[in-house]
Enzyme design. Sequence first.
Site: not given
Length: 412
Positions: A179, A345, A379
Amino acid sequence: MDSARRSGAPNDDAAAWPLPASGAWHPGLGAAERQFFELSPDRPFTLEGGGVLHQPVLAYETWGALDADAANAVLVCHALTGDAHAHGLAHPPSQPTEGWWNDFIGPGRPLDTNRYFVVCANVLGGCQGSTGPSSVNPATGERYGPDFPVVTNRDIVRSQWALGRHLGIDRWLSVVGGSMGGMTVLEWGITYPQRVGSLVVIASAAEASAQQIAWSKVGRQAIWDDPKFRGGRYYDAADGDGPHLGLANARRIAMIHYRSGDEFDRRFSRHSEDPVLPLRLEQRFDVESYLDYQGAKFVPRFDANTYLVLNKLMDLHDVGRGRGGIDAALGRIVAPTMVMSVRTDFLYPRPQQLRIVETLTRRTTMRVEHVDIDSDNGHDGFLTEPDQTGPPMGEFIDDIYKSDAGTTGATR
């Protein structure tokens, strides 16, 4: 669903409230496993956007031992709400939670601390020991608050490079992260191509998309709209009088795009332990209770101004800025690179990772690998799927470690 999972807004947990106005760490809580590095003690640290930080400090943690030739160092870069405590036990109140990547770091884990020297630092702008909005500005004697300058991933990388030099590391065996941390990994490969032996980029992108910026906007707006935010000058507010509702709402919003519809349907469907009949507005489905719980759990460990600063850092992420575009920037990378995607995601969807892979494959000659993580966790799959994420990452870094040994003639 247990009662803790169903607890809702912060004031549902009377035992935990009222909370301090900020969940930021401060020295009175004790250092726990943190170590501290004075990044620029003798002169201001100038940021990419032109702002300066006076006598900034990085909080960091390490695990394992550094080899005599300093060739076994791995840098772990944390995500938006992470910190330096990537591995280890909880140490309340200083570190109220266990390490956020415990399944990945430690003896026998993919980042094996019997073999590697693993480092993780809380980023500049953070709230868990590194200089951030909750810190006192030595130049004024007041907390930075909303006056804290804009920080970018390029600033983060420069600070981590200095930390590495402080630790005796001139070149990282690998830099890994997911991320926001994956953004930092890419910046490392571009800014210091000769200082990294390999890169592992998980669930990230070369630039923030319009939709990602839109999600960020509504999260920040939730904080700004809280009357107790007070324009960011809330640190002297009484316990229970901080911007807790705004920060909890930002977390609720984030959890919707951190997870996936598939997971929500599997875990919650339309179930409700709160009876639907008689019909009433305040009735909560279990998925709503889950979001409330996540908001309440987040507030005691984070700071509203820090959320704004780091959230904006992610929006500003664009490796091509000032470098002739994304393709030209990625073309600077010379380190073998592994890129991972999570099937569900929708915050950082698979095409963003494939763009990195395709560009690196086209513009460079080094090893490039892509790994798909088959998870309905969305995610957050980069955090929740150690069995899928850990082994390929560990094998990839191990290969680089052994090949480096062959190149240098060192014995591993």
